[in-house]
Design a protein around this motif. Structure first.
Motif, PDB file in Angstrom:
ATOM      1  N   GLY A  30       0.872  -1.151  -0.173  1.00  0.00           N
ATOM      2  CA  GLY A  30      -0.010   0.029  -0.065  1.00  0.00           C
ATOM      3  C   GLY A  30       0.893   1.229  -0.142  1.00  0.00           C
ATOM      4  O   GLY A  30       1.933   1.307  -0.750  1.00  0.00           O
ATOM      5  N   SER A  31       0.496   2.343   0.865  1.00  0.00           N
ATOM      6  CA  SER A  31       1.424   3.282   1.079  1.00  0.00           C
ATOM      7  C   SER A  31       2.116   3.408   2.221  1.00  0.00           C
ATOM      8  O   SER A  31       2.974   4.265   2.427  1.00  0.00           O
ATOM      9  CB  SER A  31       0.587   4.698   0.913  1.00  0.00           C
ATOM     10  OG  SER A  31      -0.566   4.618   1.865  1.00  0.00           O
ATOM     11  N   SER A  32       1.718   2.322   3.210  1.00  0.00           N
ATOM     12  CA  SER A  32       2.347   2.420   4.436  1.00  0.00           C
ATOM     13  C   SER A  32       2.372   0.756   4.960  1.00  0.00           C
ATOM     14  O   SER A  32       1.319   0.325   5.451  1.00  0.00           O
ATOM     15  CB  SER A  32       1.774   3.339   5.440  1.00  0.00           C
ATOM     16  OG  SER A  32       2.326   3.147   6.683  1.00  0.00           O
ATOM     17  N   GLY A  33       3.504   0.024   4.948  1.00  0.00           N
ATOM     18  CA  GLY A  33       3.440  -1.201   5.079  1.00  0.00           C
ATOM     19  C   GLY A  33       4.818  -1.994   5.171  1.00  0.00           C
ATOM     20  O   GLY A  33       5.824  -1.242   4.613  1.00  0.00           O
ATOM     21  N   SER A  34       4.823  -2.972   5.540  1.00  0.00           N
ATOM     22  CA  SER A  34       6.120  -3.877   5.653  1.00  0.00           C
ATOM     23  C   SER A  34       5.715  -5.428   5.341  1.00  0.00           C
ATOM     24  O   SER A  34       4.831  -5.575   5.516  1.00  0.00           O
ATOM     25  CB  SER A  34       6.873  -3.677   6.813  1.00  0.00           C
ATOM     26  OG  SER A  34       6.093  -3.947   7.879  1.00  0.00           O
ATOM     27  N   GLY A  35       6.577  -6.314   5.067  1.00  0.00           N
ATOM     28  CA  GLY A  35       6.648  -7.669   4.745  1.00  0.00           C
ATOM     29  C   GLY A  35       7.861  -8.193   4.336  1.00  0.00           C
ATOM     30  O   GLY A  35       8.913  -7.547   4.151  1.00  0.00           O
ATOM     31  N   THR A  36       8.090  -9.751   4.373  1.00  0.00           N
ATOM     32  CA  THR A  36       9.050 -10.214   4.105  1.00  0.00           C
ATOM     33  C   THR A  36       8.769 -11.203   3.068  1.00  0.00           C
ATOM     34  O   THR A  36       7.812 -11.812   2.824  1.00  0.00           O
ATOM     35  CB  THR A  36       9.829 -10.972   5.258  1.00  0.00           C
ATOM     36  OG1 THR A  36       8.890 -11.911   5.651  1.00  0.00           O
ATOM     37  CG2 THR A  36      10.212 -10.053   6.191  1.00  0.00           C
ATOM     38  N   ILE A  37       9.630 -11.586   2.074  1.00  0.00           N
ATOM     39  CA  ILE A  37       9.855 -12.372   0.819  1.00  0.00           C
ATOM     40  C   ILE A  37      10.946 -12.942   0.742  1.00  0.00           C
ATOM     41  O   ILE A  37      12.130 -12.327   0.527  1.00  0.00           O
ATOM     42  CB  ILE A  37       9.264 -12.002  -0.416  1.00  0.00           C
ATOM     43  CG1 ILE A  37       7.953 -11.031  -0.220  1.00  0.00           C
ATOM     44  CG2 ILE A  37       9.367 -12.848  -1.670  1.00  0.00           C
ATOM     45  CD1 ILE A  37       7.401 -10.440  -1.692  1.00  0.00           C
ATOM     46  N   ASN A  38      11.274 -14.483   0.915  1.00  0.00           N
ATOM     47  CA  ASN A  38      12.338 -15.012   0.959  1.00  0.00           C
ATOM     48  C   ASN A  38      13.589 -14.533   1.918  1.00  0.00           C
ATOM     49  O   ASN A  38      14.576 -14.345   1.371  1.00  0.00           O
ATOM     50  CB  ASN A  38      12.868 -15.305  -0.809  1.00  0.00           C
ATOM     51  CG  ASN A  38      12.075 -15.987  -1.525  1.00  0.00           C
ATOM     52  OD1 ASN A  38      11.217 -16.679  -1.188  1.00  0.00           O
ATOM     53  ND2 ASN A  38      12.021 -15.809  -2.998  1.00  0.00           N
ATOM     54  N   GLY A  39      13.286 -14.141   2.871  1.00  0.00           N
ATOM     55  CA  GLY A  39      14.135 -13.647   3.921  1.00  0.00           C
ATOM     56  C   GLY A  39      14.609 -12.073   3.879  1.00  0.00           C
ATOM     57  O   GLY A  39      15.205 -11.462   4.708  1.00  0.00           O
ATOM     58  N   ALA A  40      13.995 -11.477   2.435  1.00  0.00           N
ATOM     59  CA  ALA A  40      14.286 -10.150   2.507  1.00  0.00           C
ATOM     60  C   ALA A  40      13.095  -9.343   3.234  1.00  0.00           C
ATOM     61  O   ALA A  40      11.822  -9.558   3.226  1.00  0.00           O
ATOM     62  CB  ALA A  40      14.352  -9.565   1.006  1.00  0.00           C
ATOM     63  N   LEU A  41      13.476  -8.022   3.635  1.00  0.00           N
ATOM     64  CA  LEU A  41      12.346  -7.151   4.255  1.00  0.00           C
ATOM     65  C   LEU A  41      12.255  -6.094   3.528  1.00  0.00           C
ATOM     66  O   LEU A  41      13.053  -5.520   2.877  1.00  0.00           O
ATOM     67  CB  LEU A  41      12.967  -6.921   5.768  1.00  0.00           C
ATOM     68  CG  LEU A  41      12.054  -5.731   6.375  1.00  0.00           C
ATOM     69  CD1 LEU A  41      10.767  -6.128   6.680  1.00  0.00           C
ATOM     70  CD2 LEU A  41      12.771  -5.238   7.765  1.00  0.00           C
ATOM     71  N   PHE A  42      10.872  -5.774   3.179  1.00  0.00           N
ATOM     72  CA  PHE A  42      10.346  -4.610   2.359  1.00  0.00           C
ATOM     73  C   PHE A  42       9.541  -3.740   3.321  1.00  0.00           C
ATOM     74  O   PHE A  42       8.737  -4.276   3.903  1.00  0.00           O
ATOM     75  CB  PHE A  42       9.654  -5.086   1.129  1.00  0.00           C
ATOM     76  CG  PHE A  42      10.455  -6.209   0.266  1.00  0.00           C
ATOM     77  CD1 PHE A  42      10.984  -5.510  -0.880  1.00  0.00           C
ATOM     78  CD2 PHE A  42      10.606  -7.373   0.298  1.00  0.00           C
ATOM     79  CE1 PHE A  42      11.795  -6.366  -1.709  1.00  0.00           C
ATOM     80  CE2 PHE A  42      11.231  -8.294  -0.210  1.00  0.00           C
ATOM     81  CZ  PHE A  42      11.774  -7.650  -1.731  1.00  0.00           C
ATOM     82  N   GLN A  43       9.760  -2.402   3.018  1.00  0.00           N
ATOM     83  CA  GLN A  43       8.905  -1.571   4.039  1.00  0.00           C
ATOM     84  C   GLN A  43       9.070  -0.232   3.443  1.00  0.00           C
ATOM     85  O   GLN A  43       9.851   0.184   2.708  1.00  0.00           O
ATOM     86  CB  GLN A  43       9.653  -1.694   5.461  1.00  0.00           C
ATOM     87  CG  GLN A  43      10.839  -0.738   5.526  1.00  0.00           C
ATOM     88  CD  GLN A  43      11.347  -0.913   6.994  1.00  0.00           C
ATOM     89  OE1 GLN A  43      12.364   0.084   7.699  1.00  0.00           O
ATOM     90  NE2 GLN A  43      10.885  -1.734   8.022  1.00  0.00           N
ATOM     91  N   THR A  44       7.642   0.354   3.579  1.00  0.00           N
ATOM     92  CA  THR A  44       7.797   1.787   2.793  1.00  0.00           C
ATOM     93  C   THR A  44       8.512   2.742   3.923  1.00  0.00           C
ATOM     94  O   THR A  44       8.646   2.477   5.193  1.00  0.00           O
ATOM     95  CB  THR A  44       6.194   2.318   2.837  1.00  0.00           C
ATOM     96  OG1 THR A  44       5.605   2.117   4.323  1.00  0.00           O
ATOM     97  CG2 THR A  44       5.568   1.327   2.149  1.00  0.00           C
TER      98      THR A  44
END
Length: 254
Positions: A30-44
């Motif tokens: 979205g415009s404000s969120g976070s999560g992980t895929i295959n060990g990597a962290l993604f965050q706004t």
């Protein structure tokens, strides 16, 4: 019997393919969120300012409706502005950011979408590579997607994707942080080149300016406000106590 076994094998293969597709992860930030895929962290994020002169990107891509490329001084696919803002980096350039006890190498992306009905974009491919030598592969599959090698693969998004809603609109504001665990770079030498490949816009089109990526210089994430409340409360309590003592001292002198 052979025919029956062959049919069963086809059914099993089909079920496996359907399961693989079903398990693909779609991380919607979205415009404000976070999560992980295959060990990597993604965050706004919402870092300001991040204009090119301040941001110092090493990877810049731009195209419509989708784009791809990796950091190389000689350019490839949809990269722009070589070599100043699209160039090689080395492993020694990366700095560690610790998040919840895990060490990561961080990359910050300034996404440049127009806003309104065109504010969304998808990250459909991401891979990180290291190599002792310069790389320049431009191999593609039937869809035109990069499928070459840039050395030793350290991280891959795989068939998964990340969605983002660029409410910051345009350049000048940080949008997405990508953290790759340091543990994935075991055996890398300080002088090895680090290549970051990205492909954007296959699910939600790329329709704006540059997508620029810069290194995160070993910064710790800003804590959530909920985590700050106890600290703020302590400071208020200490401040109130100090004021009360001064008042009492003044009354005694009077």
């Amino acid at each position: 019997m052979i025919k029956r076994n062959f049919t069963a094998a086809l059914i099993a293969a089909g079920m496996f393919a359907v399961t693989a597709i079903a398990q693909a992860t779609v991380l919607d930030l979205g415009s404000s969120g976070s999560g992980t895929i295959n060990g990597a962290l993604f965050q706004t994020n919402n870092d300001h300012p991040t204009g090119t002169g301040v941001y110092d990107p090493f990877l810049t891509v731009q195209n419509d409706p989708w784009e791809q490329g990796y950091n190389s001084s000689i350019g490839n696919f949809d990269t722009k502005r070589e070599p100043q803002w699209n160039h090689e980096i080395k492993f020694s350039d990366l700095q560690v950011t610790n998040i919840n006890g895990t060490a990561y190498f961080g990359f910050s992306v300034d996404i440049n979408e127009p806003g309104g009905s065109k504010s969304t974009i998808s990250l459909n491919s991401l891979s990180v590579w290291t190599s002792a030598t310069l790389q320049n592969s431009t191999s593609t599959d039937a869809n035109g997607f990069f499928n070459g090698s840039l050395g030793t693969l350290r991280y891959s998004l795989g068939a998964n994707q990340v969605l983002y809603d660029d409410q910051n609109t345009g350049s000048g504001g940080g949008d997405m942080n990508i953290y790759i665990p340091v543990s994935m770079f075991a055996g890398t030498n300080a002088n090895d080149y680090v290549y970051l490949f990205q492909r954007w816009g296959n699910t939600d089109a790329s329709q704006g300016g540059f997508e620029e990526t810069a290194l995160i210089r070993g910064l710790a994430p800003v804590p959530e406000m909920s985590a700050l409340f106890p600290i703020v409360g302590l400071l208020v309590a200490v401040g109130s106590t100090s004021i009360l003592r001064r008042r009492r001292a003044a009354q005694v002198k009077a």
